[in-house]
Design a protein around this motif. Structure first.
Motif, PDB file in Angstrom:
ATOM      1  N   ASP A  87       0.831  -1.206   0.000  1.00  0.00           N
ATOM      2  CA  ASP A  87       0.000   0.000   0.000  1.00  0.00           C
ATOM      3  C   ASP A  87       0.866   1.257   0.000  1.00  0.00           C
ATOM      4  OD1 ASP A  87      -2.148  -1.661   0.050  1.00  0.00           O
ATOM      5  OD2 ASP A  87      -2.779  -1.194   2.104  1.00  0.00           O
ATOM      6  N   GLN A  88       2.004   1.193   0.675  1.00  0.00           N
ATOM      7  CA  GLN A  88       2.899   2.345   0.727  1.00  0.00           C
ATOM      8  C   GLN A  88       3.430   2.685  -0.650  1.00  0.00           C
ATOM      9  OE1 GLN A  88       3.799   4.398   3.538  1.00  0.00           O
ATOM     10  NE2 GLN A  88       4.392   5.610   1.748  1.00  0.00           N
ATOM     11  N   MET A  89       3.762   1.654  -1.428  1.00  0.00           N
ATOM     12  CA  MET A  89       4.285   1.906  -2.773  1.00  0.00           C
ATOM     13  C   MET A  89       3.210   2.534  -3.653  1.00  0.00           C
ATOM     14  SD  MET A  89       6.340  -0.724  -5.284  1.00  0.00           S
ATOM     15  CE  MET A  89       7.464  -1.109  -3.934  1.00  0.00           C
ATOM     16  N   PHE A  90       1.979   2.049  -3.521  1.00  0.00           N
ATOM     17  CA  PHE A  90       0.891   2.647  -4.292  1.00  0.00           C
ATOM     18  C   PHE A  90       0.607   4.070  -3.809  1.00  0.00           C
ATOM     19  CE2 PHE A  90      -0.191  -1.601  -5.888  1.00  0.00           C
ATOM     20  CZ  PHE A  90      -0.524  -1.292  -7.193  1.00  0.00           C
ATOM     21  N   ALA A  91       0.763   4.291  -2.507  1.00  0.00           N
ATOM     22  CA  ALA A  91       0.584   5.662  -1.991  1.00  0.00           C
ATOM     23  C   ALA A  91       1.597   6.590  -2.633  1.00  0.00           C
ATOM     24  CB  ALA A  91       0.715   5.670  -0.474  1.00  0.00           C
ATOM     25  N   ASP A  92       2.850   6.125  -2.720  1.00  0.00           N
ATOM     26  CA  ASP A  92       3.898   6.936  -3.350  1.00  0.00           C
ATOM     27  C   ASP A  92       3.599   7.157  -4.827  1.00  0.00           C
ATOM     28  OD1 ASP A  92       5.148   6.929  -0.911  1.00  0.00           O
ATOM     29  OD2 ASP A  92       6.558   5.316  -1.430  1.00  0.00           O
ATOM     30  N   LEU A  93       3.122   6.129  -5.505  1.00  0.00           N
ATOM     31  CA  LEU A  93       2.819   6.237  -6.938  1.00  0.00           C
ATOM     32  C   LEU A  93       1.684   7.239  -7.170  1.00  0.00           C
ATOM     33  CD1 LEU A  93       3.272   5.253  -9.836  1.00  0.00           C
ATOM     34  CD2 LEU A  93       1.675   3.383  -9.377  1.00  0.00           C
ATOM     35  N   ILE A  94       0.637   7.142  -6.351  1.00  0.00           N
ATOM     36  CA  ILE A  94      -0.491   8.077  -6.491  1.00  0.00           C
ATOM     37  C   ILE A  94      -0.051   9.508  -6.216  1.00  0.00           C
ATOM     38  CG2 ILE A  94      -2.727   8.727  -5.507  1.00  0.00           C
ATOM     39  CD1 ILE A  94      -3.217   5.698  -5.057  1.00  0.00           C
ATOM     40  N   SER A  95       0.781   9.678  -5.226  1.00  0.00           N
ATOM     41  CA  SER A  95       1.275  11.027  -4.898  1.00  0.00           C
ATOM     42  C   SER A  95       2.077  11.603  -6.046  1.00  0.00           C
ATOM     43  CB  SER A  95       2.133  10.978  -3.624  1.00  0.00           C
ATOM     44  OG  SER A  95       1.336  10.590  -2.519  1.00  0.00           O
ATOM     45  N   ARG A  96       2.942  10.779  -6.656  1.00  0.00           N
ATOM     46  CA  ARG A  96       3.724  11.237  -7.800  1.00  0.00           C
ATOM     47  C   ARG A  96       2.813  11.643  -8.966  1.00  0.00           C
ATOM     48  NH1 ARG A  96       9.310  12.350  -7.660  1.00  0.00           N
ATOM     49  NH2 ARG A  96      10.334  10.890  -6.214  1.00  0.00           N
ATOM     50  N   ARG A 121       2.443  -2.224   7.723  1.00  0.00           N
ATOM     51  CA  ARG A 121       1.175  -2.333   6.993  1.00  0.00           C
ATOM     52  C   ARG A 121       0.214  -1.213   7.349  1.00  0.00           C
ATOM     53  NH1 ARG A 121      -1.167  -7.888   8.005  1.00  0.00           N
ATOM     54  NH2 ARG A 121       0.767  -8.434   6.904  1.00  0.00           N
ATOM     55  N   GLU A 122       0.048  -0.926   8.633  1.00  0.00           N
ATOM     56  CA  GLU A 122      -0.892   0.104   9.047  1.00  0.00           C
ATOM     57  C   GLU A 122      -0.447   1.470   8.568  1.00  0.00           C
ATOM     58  OE1 GLU A 122      -4.176   1.877  10.450  1.00  0.00           O
ATOM     59  OE2 GLU A 122      -3.768  -0.275  10.334  1.00  0.00           O
ATOM     60  N   LYS A 123       0.854   1.735   8.680  1.00  0.00           N
ATOM     61  CA  LYS A 123       1.379   3.014   8.219  1.00  0.00           C
ATOM     62  C   LYS A 123       1.186   3.166   6.710  1.00  0.00           C
ATOM     63  CE  LYS A 123       5.555   5.864   8.046  1.00  0.00           C
ATOM     64  NZ  LYS A 123       7.009   5.934   8.360  1.00  0.00           N
ATOM     65  N   GLY A 124       1.427   2.091   5.990  1.00  0.00           N
ATOM     66  CA  GLY A 124       1.251   2.127   4.536  1.00  0.00           C
ATOM     67  C   GLY A 124      -0.192   2.394   4.146  1.00  0.00           C
ATOM     68  N   ARG A 125      -1.108   1.779   4.934  1.00  0.00           N
ATOM     69  CA  ARG A 125      -2.532   1.988   4.636  1.00  0.00           C
ATOM     70  C   ARG A 125      -2.918   3.440   4.860  1.00  0.00           C
ATOM     71  NH1 ARG A 125      -5.945  -1.221   1.694  1.00  0.00           N
ATOM     72  NH2 ARG A 125      -8.133  -0.875   2.286  1.00  0.00           N
ATOM     73  N   GLN A 126      -2.418   4.015   5.934  1.00  0.00           N
ATOM     74  CA  GLN A 126      -2.716   5.414   6.224  1.00  0.00           C
ATOM     75  C   GLN A 126      -2.131   6.330   5.159  1.00  0.00           C
ATOM     76  OE1 GLN A 126      -4.856   6.495   8.506  1.00  0.00           O
ATOM     77  NE2 GLN A 126      -5.191   4.299   8.937  1.00  0.00           N
ATOM     78  N   SER A 127      -0.959   5.974   4.660  1.00  0.00           N
ATOM     79  CA  SER A 127      -0.333   6.759   3.586  1.00  0.00           C
ATOM     80  C   SER A 127      -1.171   6.675   2.313  1.00  0.00           C
ATOM     81  CB  SER A 127       1.088   6.247   3.311  1.00  0.00           C
ATOM     82  OG  SER A 127       1.914   6.419   4.416  1.00  0.00           O
TER      83      SER A 127
END
Length: 650
Positions: A87-96, A121-127
């Motif tokens: 989820d963190q990687m997708f968060a970074d991708l969406i932000s970019r 996992r929880e941090k990634g979900r929040q991101s």
């Protein structure tokens, strides 16, 4: 009385036009059969294959620059070393992506289960939630269960609060081929949601739903809806709002941008700005790919994210550019189209009786049908090709088969009447002109001008007594055959054999209306008479050497009007001529016994004599009232040909 009169008139009409009526009945039967078979889905697969061919045959369209794909390819997976991404990687991708200010972001990946290490996992979900909320224009996918008891994939509540949702269901046909898009069900599809966000800035071009008509429109265009019987489809409706996908081309028709390159900051933001960005997997190992109408091999598959891109592009280009949706006619109109082409095939067979010409015109008609279907498809209209072609071909073949059967029957009648009496060339002419005089298997009576020739053997009894009983028939057949051959060779018709006598007619069964033709008939009859006389003299000399008494053949010829037609019962018909002209020719032949007929024993009437154009040597015999007649007949004997007018058997 009036009713009976009308019924008689109807019966007469049916008799006159029975072939056309039967041909029409066959044609309509074929049309109903083809329409009926199509109605139960017998042609669905071949129609869909034809649709695929039409789609591939169009010229490729330019890419839609409003839509781009950020792909997670096999290479991207290998570069990051794992799948699924966290989820963190997708968060970074969406932000970019969001930083480049795209019009909308569609994520073709389910987020129902958080992904990542237990510690992060929880941090990634929040991101991920924060990234989607910050972007403000993200649409995530769901999956709607289409089978009873099966589970769907819903958007988790935490993401539903910060992003939109659209289902990713893609209807497939037999063979898992994608041709249709479901743009709405209980809620909108991924493509519909993304296109709606993009069109928010153009209120007059938005995608709208009219509850009263139960239809969607994109800009000024109604989005055609696939029903149970739509185009080649039969009973394929899913219950949602489906439409045909107007693909821009084969796979990779849209710009593909590496997701890892976006994450690494290697992509110019201008490539993402103001566009609909779809993020999805393009790795064959993940099995998110489908065959489409453009797939002609196992490797030519289109990834799900590309299918969604085509649907988004279709909605945008329809609303903003007026690009048409692919549509089909109403079912009744399609049936009329099929009936029309079936009628073309049947009508062609009915009125173009020559098989070669019919085949040529049939090919032209089939090419016309193909051209019309292709041209209509270029205008985004899907017309039925195979059912129309099947109707055209089947009606044509069946009506031709019926016509040939009728022709065979009629030819049998004609051949039975004429084959032993006229030359093969004249038989063919008779057949080609059969409609002029053949009705209901009988040659109708008609007045015609002819020249009649009678022959009769003298001394038949004496010659027969000099032979053994078994030899007489062969001898007589040789004699009659020689006469018949000369009649046929000179264009005449052997009307009948009367014992050792022969009646021949020149000028039938095809009537000769011009005086030139009538003169030629008379000249041919006299030339045939001379040839018969010469052959009988030679044959008689040969017979004398065999101990058979010499024979003489008397010949009488007359020209005039007769009644020509079929005589006899339906089981046994003969073609013959009747009238005073025939009687005079017979009496002239008999008159040879009373006067000197010359070397050839040929007597002709004045009606024949005046048509000889000085081509024969003749001598006046007398004016005489022949037996059974009160009026005298001017009689001439034929001596031979005039110099330079030898027999050419014309």
């Amino acid at each position: 009385m009036k009713i009976h009169k009308h019924l008689r008139g109807l019966g007469s009409f049916c008799k006159r036009h029975h072939q056309h009526l039967v041909g029409t009945l066959i044609t309509f039967s074929v049309a109903l059969g083809v329409v009926g078979l199509r109605g139960i889905g017998s042609f669905e697969q071949i129609e869909l294959k034809t649709y695929d061919y039409l789609l591939r045959s169009r010229s490729p369209e330019p890419p839609d620059k409003r839509v781009a794909i950020v792909e997670i390819s096999e290479d991207d997976i290998q570069r990051k070393g794992a799948w699924p991404w966290s989820d963190q990687m997708f968060a970074d991708l969406i932000s970019r992506i969001a930083a480049a200010k795209p019009a909308a972001i569609g994520i073709d990946k389910y987020f129902d289960i958080p992904v990542g290490d237990a510690s992060t996992r929880e941090k990634g979900r929040q991101s991920l939630i924060a990234a989607m909320k910050s972007a403000g224009n993200v649409v995530n996918v769901t999956y709607v269960s289409v089978k009873e008891g099966a589970r769907g994939v819903n958007l988790p509540e935490d993401l539903a609060k910060v992003s939109g949702a659209g289902f990713a269901n893609i209807p497939t046909d037999e063979g898992s081929i994608v041709r249709r898009a479901q743009i709405a069900g209980d809620y909108g599809s991924l493509a519909l949601e993304l296109a709606s966000i993009f069109l928010e800035k153009t209120p007059d071009k938005q995608i709208k739903f009219d509850p009263s008509k139960k239809q969607f429109s994109a800009g000024n265009q109604v989005i055609p809806r696939i029903t149970d019987n739509y185009g080649g489809y039969r009973h394929e409706g899913s219950g949602g709002y489906e439409t045909l996908i107007n693909f821009r081309g084969k796979e990779r028709s849209f710009e593909h941008i590496s997701a890892v390159d976006v994450l690494d900051g290697k992509v110019n933001p201008d490539r993402l700005r103001d566009r609909v960005i779809l993020v999805g997997i393009t790795s064959i190992a993940q099995k998110d790919s489908f065959p489409t109408p453009f797939s002609t091999g196992k490797e030519e598959l289109m990834y799900g994210v590309e299918v969604h891109a085509n649907i988004v592009s279709q909605l945008l280009s329809a609303a903003l550019d007026g690009r048409p949706f692919l549509r089909a006619l109403p079912n009744d109109a399609e049936s009329l189209w099929i009936v029309f082409w079936t009628l073309v095939g049947g009508t062609l067979a009915t009125y173009v009786l020559n098989v070669g010409k019919n085949l040529t015109v049939l090919i032209v008609m089939a090419a016309g049908l193909s051209g019309a279907v292709y041209w209509a498809f270029l205008q985004a209209l899907w017309l039925p090709f195979f059912p129309a072609f099947l109707g055209l071909l089947t009606a044509n073949i069946l009506v031709i088969a019926y016509q040939l059967a009728i022709q065979q029957s009629e030819r049998k009648v004609l051949m039975g009447i004429f084959s032993r009496h006229v030359s093969k060339e004249l038989v063919n002419i008779i057949w080609e002109n059969r409609e002029k005089f053949l009705q209901e298997g009988r040659i109708t009576g008609q007045e015609v001008y002819v020249t009649v020739l009678f022959t009769d053997m003298r001394n038949f009894s004496s010659a027969a007594e000099a032979q053994k009983p078994g030899e007489t028939l062969d001898w007589l057949n040789e004699y009659l055959g020689a006469i018949a051959n000369e009649v046929l060779a000179h264009g005449g018709m052997v009307d009948k054999y009367i014992g050792d006598a022969v009646m021949a007619v020149f000028g039938v069964p095809i009537p000769h209306g011009s005086e030139v033709e009538r003169d030629r008939d008379a000249q041919n009859a006299v030339a045939a008479a001379i040839a018969i006389a010469q052959k009988v003299i030679k044959m008689s000399n040969d017979w004398v050497e065999q101990g058979i008494p010499p024979v003489v053949t008397g010949i009488g010829i007359n020209s005039g009007i007769v009644i020509a037609g079929s005589l006899g019962s339906a089981e046994r018909l003969e073609y013959s001529v009747l009238g005073d002209t025939v009687n005079v020719a017979s009496r002239l032949e008999s008159f040879n016994k009373e006067v000197d007929g010359g070397e050839y024993h040929i007597l002709i009437s004045e009606d024949t004599h005046k048509r000889l154009d000085n081509k024969f040597k003749t001598e006046f015999v007398c004016n005489y009232a022949l037996k059974g007649r009160q009026k005298e007949t001017e009689i001439h004997r034929v001596v031979g040909f005039n110099q330079g007018q030898e027999d050419t058997k014309s």
